[in-house]
Design a protein around this motif. Structure first.
Motif, mmCIF file in Angstrom:
data_model
loop_
_atom_site.group_PDB
_atom_site.id
_atom_site.type_symbol
_atom_site.label_atom_id
_atom_site.label_comp_id
_atom_site.label_asym_id
_atom_site.label_seq_id
_atom_site.Cartn_x
_atom_site.Cartn_y
_atom_site.Cartn_z
ATOM 1 N N GLU A 105 0.662 -1.196 0.275
ATOM 2 C CA GLU A 105 0.253 -0.137 -0.081
ATOM 3 C C GLU A 105 1.161 1.413 -0.174
ATOM 4 O OE1 GLU A 105 0.044 -2.273 2.349
ATOM 5 O OE2 GLU A 105 -2.313 -3.617 2.792
ATOM 6 N N THR A 106 2.269 0.990 -0.260
ATOM 7 C CA THR A 106 3.514 2.410 0.269
ATOM 8 C C THR A 106 2.647 3.788 -1.386
ATOM 9 O OG1 THR A 106 4.668 1.435 0.995
ATOM 10 C CG2 THR A 106 5.265 3.175 0.365
ATOM 11 N N GLY A 107 2.530 2.769 -2.227
ATOM 12 C CA GLY A 107 2.226 3.913 -3.226
ATOM 13 C C GLY A 107 3.155 4.452 -4.067
ATOM 14 N N PRO B 114 1.537 7.932 2.867
ATOM 15 C CA PRO B 114 2.466 8.964 4.059
ATOM 16 C C PRO B 114 2.096 8.140 5.221
ATOM 17 C CG PRO B 114 0.721 10.317 3.870
ATOM 18 C CD PRO B 114 0.815 9.863 2.851
ATOM 19 N N ASP B 115 1.172 7.726 5.650
ATOM 20 C CA ASP B 115 1.744 6.787 6.568
ATOM 21 C C ASP B 115 2.391 5.158 6.522
ATOM 22 O OD1 ASP B 115 -0.466 8.560 8.432
ATOM 23 O OD2 ASP B 115 -2.388 7.240 7.475
ATOM 24 N N LYS B 116 2.675 5.186 5.765
ATOM 25 C CA LYS B 116 3.490 3.290 5.301
ATOM 26 C C LYS B 116 4.843 4.185 5.262
ATOM 27 C CE LYS B 116 -0.163 0.798 5.476
ATOM 28 N NZ LYS B 116 -0.094 -0.133 6.011
ATOM 29 N N LEU B 117 4.906 5.673 5.314
ATOM 30 C CA LEU B 117 6.358 5.794 5.059
ATOM 31 C C LEU B 117 7.070 6.759 5.868
ATOM 32 C CD1 LEU B 117 6.156 6.254 1.253
ATOM 33 C CD2 LEU B 117 7.503 4.107 2.305
ATOM 34 N N ALA B 118 6.384 6.966 7.380
ATOM 35 C CA ALA B 118 6.159 7.844 7.581
ATOM 36 C C ALA B 118 7.256 7.520 8.821
ATOM 37 C CB ALA B 118 5.673 9.130 8.142
ATOM 38 N N GLY B 119 7.115 6.513 9.507
ATOM 39 C CA GLY B 119 7.485 5.421 10.184
ATOM 40 C C GLY B 119 9.031 4.671 9.582
ATOM 41 N N MET B 120 9.577 4.315 10.706
ATOM 42 C CA MET B 120 10.791 3.090 10.248
ATOM 43 C C MET B 120 10.570 2.380 9.350
ATOM 44 S SD MET B 120 11.080 0.348 13.853
ATOM 45 C CE MET B 120 13.013 -0.102 13.605
ATOM 46 N N ALA C 123 4.080 13.674 0.299
ATOM 47 C CA ALA C 123 4.248 12.336 0.078
ATOM 48 C C ALA C 123 2.892 12.566 -0.672
ATOM 49 C CB ALA C 123 4.133 12.212 1.134
ATOM 50 N N GLU C 124 1.841 12.559 -0.262
ATOM 51 C CA GLU C 124 0.452 12.912 -0.704
ATOM 52 C C GLU C 124 0.603 13.320 -2.022
ATOM 53 O OE1 GLU C 124 -1.784 15.144 1.910
ATOM 54 O OE2 GLU C 124 -1.697 13.113 3.326
#
Length: 491
Positions: free
Chosen positions: A12-14, A57-63, A50-51
């Protein structure tokens, strides 16, 4: 740590890659993968960008995002390469290439745009020429701040999607924290890419590159009688537009080598860049520009010089008769000074609240700038004071007061309302720019203390530079002194 080849932890990263540059002849790039780092950690992540790219962004904001933007994991569809190019560096021609950057691929956005996703500071490549291929945290944060400020100022620019630390040091004068910046650009086609093709690529490769540039950036040129002459005209116009906007905001690139000039017209490669405070055309901040080649006042002339070097590369494509080709190119090059001067003067009219055109407008502007230089006033704040009628309260010197009377007479001849004039000036005169001392504060806090809040507050202030209702506080104030202030390339 090993790469996760062409798979992502989350579907789902996009990511939506289509890597057209790789379909050029092999001479234009080298296949190379980012070198993994020990402990990637997020410094800043541009969720809005990102959007717009179609990423989650929720998938790419963390580790997971930090690992991806450090180069430890390759997104689905990435085909990493380092691009080959050459360039005139301070007037001297040399072979270059991506020595510390890897192009992951080209993201196709939801609205159909094609943009490069590049990791800067991701390790050595075949073009590193003895360098370590890494980047220090400070210069990467500088690029993030300045490029996003340029975007908010409506100046064509590459963007910054992410900055991550690597968990390892890089050795410069001393050891600094390592970092990787993810840069987003319409492309990384440079004047230097064409110089490389013209010098070492041969006719077929040069033609393939030119056709690619036309298809990617200026497809309408393909329908012209001479597509390559039309390509030059398009590039001339975009560069004239961009450098005029630099001059109108007091931006100083600092290292206008031909490898740092893009065919798209986007500002790129934010090394020793800075914004001018006290108005002076001779302003130079870059520590490596000891002769002032790339001073603020020289930027239009250097852009013209760089365009001439680009034009030279097109000679074999323009006409079989070299003399005829040169004649056609020289005629087309005349467009630059005309286009730049018109853009700059129109921009200055807007900064002064003028809607109409009068023959004496250029003289009026030059008289103001001459007086500003003599009285050592702040460039940005002078136009802001004009916008809000506080100019006479803050100006010093007879020259500025005399000029103010002439400007008022010029405004009265147009018969516009004060509100219309103010609105025009507000859209042309930023309330806030990335003041050098504020940028340095953000870098110092980040590098020395791992404190990114100073950077985030500065980014917030810079996000709406033309919003004159916003409380900017001290971000509008120039430094007490900039004597001896220098910026550095960071390589």
């Amino acid at each position: 740590m090993t790469h996760n080849q062409n798979t992502n932890v989350h579907d789902e990263t996009g990511w939506n890659f289509d890597n057209s540059y790789r379909r050029l002849p092999d001479a234009f790039f080298a296949e190379v993968e980012p070198i993994p780092v020990p402990h990637p950690e997020d410094v800043t992540f541009n969720r809005t960008l990102a959007e717009s790219l179609g990423l989650n962004p929720d998938k790419l904001a963390g580790m997971e995002g930090a690992a991806t933007f450090a180069g430890n994991y390759l997104p689905l569809g990435a085909e990493p390469i380092a691009q080959a190019y050459a360039g005139h560096q301070f007037g001297n021609f040399t072979m270059l290439g991506d020595g510390r950057a890897v192009l992951l691929g080209e993201q196709i956005t939801p609205d159909g745009r094609r943009v490069d996703i590049q990791l800067k500071g991701s390790g050595r490549t075949p073009f590193s020429r003895g360098g370590d291929g890494r980047a220090a945290l400070g210069p990467m944060i500088r690029e993030h701040i300045i490029s996003e400020a340029m975007h908010a100022l409506n100046i064509p620019t590459s963007r910054s999607l992410s900055v991550v630390t690597t968990g390892e040091g890089v050795q410069r004068e001393i050891e600094f924290p390592g970092a990787v910046l993810t840069r987003v650009a319409s492309s990384h086609l440079r004047f230097g890419t064409f110089q490389y093709a013209a010098k070492w690529g041969g006719y077929d490769n040069l033609k393939a590159l030119a056709n690619y540039a036309i298809e990617r950036h200026y497809p309408e040129a393909a329908d012209e009688d001479n597509p390559y002459l039309a390509l030059l005209e398009k590039v001339i116009k975009t560069q004239a537009d961009t450098v005029a906007k630099w001059q109108l905001t007091g931006f100083i690139h600092g290292v206008m080598n031909t490898d740092n000039m893009t065919l798209s017209g986007e500002t790129i490669d934010y090394g020793p860049c800075a914004f001018m405070n006290t108005y002076d055309p001779a302003t130079v901040f870059s520590s490596i520009d000891v002769q002032g080649r790339y001073a603020y006042g020289n930027q239009p002339y250097i852009t013209g010089w760089n365009l001439a070097r680009f034009a030279e590369t097109l000679i074999p494509l323009i006409n079989d008769d070299q003399e005829k080709a040169v004649e056609l190119l020289q005629e087309k090059m005349k467009l630059f000074s005309e286009r730049y001067q018109q853009n700059w003067l129109d921009g200055m009219r807007a900064k002064l609240g003028l809607f109409d055109t009068e023959e004496g407008d250029e003289a009026l502007v030059e008289e103001l700038l001459t007086a500003m230089e003599k009285t050592h006033v702040d460039f940005t704040n002078t136009f802001r004071a004009l916008t809000y009628g506080t100019f006479l309260e803050t100006s010093c010197g007879r020259e500025l007061n005399d000029w103010h009377d002439k400007w008022q007479s010029r405004l009265k001849r147009e018969g516009r309302s004060e509100e219309d004039v103010r609105r025009r000036m507000e859209t042309a005169n930023p309330a806030v720019i990335p003041r050098n001392h504020r940028v340095e504060e953000a870098l110092e806090a980040a590098v020395s203390k791992s404190d990114y809040t100073v950077m985030e507050k500065l980014l917030d202030a810079l996000s709406d530079p033309y919003d004159h209702t916003k409380e900017y506080g001290s971000y509008t104030e120039p430094p007490e002194s900039e004597q001896g202030y220098q910026t550095f390339c960071g390589t």
